[in-house]
Design an enzyme around this catalytic site. Sequence first.
Site, mmCIF file in Angstrom:
data_model
loop_
_atom_site.group_PDB
_atom_site.id
_atom_site.type_symbol
_atom_site.label_atom_id
_atom_site.label_comp_id
_atom_site.label_asym_id
_atom_site.label_seq_id
_atom_site.Cartn_x
_atom_site.Cartn_y
_atom_site.Cartn_z
ATOM 1 N N GLU A 156 -5.659 3.478 3.639
ATOM 2 C CA GLU A 156 -6.089 4.111 4.887
ATOM 3 C C GLU A 156 -7.534 4.589 4.831
ATOM 4 O O GLU A 156 -8.212 4.681 5.851
ATOM 5 C CB GLU A 156 -5.171 5.290 5.230
ATOM 6 C CG GLU A 156 -3.728 4.915 5.510
ATOM 7 C CD GLU A 156 -3.552 4.113 6.784
ATOM 8 O OE1 GLU A 156 -4.531 3.971 7.550
ATOM 9 O OE2 GLU A 156 -2.445 3.622 7.031
ATOM 10 N N ASP B 20 0.835 -1.200 0.000
ATOM 11 C CA ASP B 20 0.000 0.000 0.000
ATOM 12 C C ASP B 20 0.869 1.249 0.000
ATOM 13 O O ASP B 20 1.970 1.263 0.557
ATOM 14 C CB ASP B 20 -0.979 0.005 1.173
ATOM 15 C CG ASP B 20 -0.424 -0.624 2.436
ATOM 16 O OD1 ASP B 20 0.779 -0.943 2.483
ATOM 17 O OD2 ASP B 20 -1.185 -0.791 3.404
#
Length: 382
Positions: free
Chosen positions: A133, A74
């Site tokens: 997130e 990520d």
Amino acid sequence: MILTKEELIQIRRHLHQIPELALKEFKTHDYLLNIIKSFNQDYLKIEVPQSLPTAILVLVKGKNPQRTIGYRADIDALPVNEKTNLPYASKNPNVMHACGHDIHMTVALGLLNYFSENQPQDNLLFFFQPAEESESGGRQAYEKGIFHDEFKPDEFYGLHDNPALPAGAIGCRMGTLFAGTTEVNIDITGKSGHAAFPQNANDTVVATASLIMQIQTIISRSIDPIQSGVVTLGKVKAGTIRNVIAGHARIEGTIRGLTQKMIVQIDQRLKDICEGIARSYNLDVELQLNQGGYWPVENNPELTKQFISYMKNNPQVNYVETAPAMTGEDFGFLLAKFPGVMFWLGVEDNSELHSATLTPNESSIIRGIEAIKGFLIYRMEK
């Protein structure tokens, strides 16, 4: 050429200085792409999906592929104002890699770099994912169809850094590693009125109090006590002044559960209780549940068994059996679609994840690369 430890650290530090929020990772994307294009391209195929333009897919073509093994990193950051005072601290005010995604990206680049020089047996698919997130980047990637044809993995792996573990340690467990999360919003609508004439109003504060107390029984009375779940109501708002009965109230909270089945069960009990309160108090109760892509990270039993066996039996790896965490991770959605494993990489720091002072131990980068590289080669032999 294989990147050195020093070069990897410099890459990580550069990434740390340019953190960007979900779906805005443009400089990060460009920097990653430039690094990837500097690698040997003999076995690589790069794709940037138009539907998710800050994502990057890199296929490493295997010698004699029996499967395609996916690896995810990520790339987004958090709205946190960095307070480390490091010379390579974030240059973007109020944005920081406070969850260590700069470590995640650097480890992935190190692995990709190695396999670009040493052609793997199986195909490898590296997925540099935006919006972990927030915005459910993993789910967006899946639903927008970016995993297609040769860019579709048969299994998926990914790590999360952990400041509580020694630098370079690998942590994992059978079953769930991260809980799934669901946002809860409840609007209670009655009738406002004068405090002296309650018979002419319909008090949402009283109904809200009853609703909150009944919700607290879900975990204690509807969930197997051997299992684990959480319902937390963190925000309650009602009324405007002391002598007016509130005609509207709002509750905001979160659900955490270790399996998707458990979350669905909690969701249903919440719906039942809201319907009961609406009938009991003769008012409207509107429940909104938003899970997005933050499903429980449920590791595949067979693949996790292989992963743990390799790490335990590798004398170069410090393997740690870890407990499940109630934090959320959108890799859980991808693991619901593809079998795979998520695991921890220790980064040994006194600060917690999402902290403004998080300072991962950079020696974890090369140790993580070596451990994961070894496992991927081992997995290809199975």
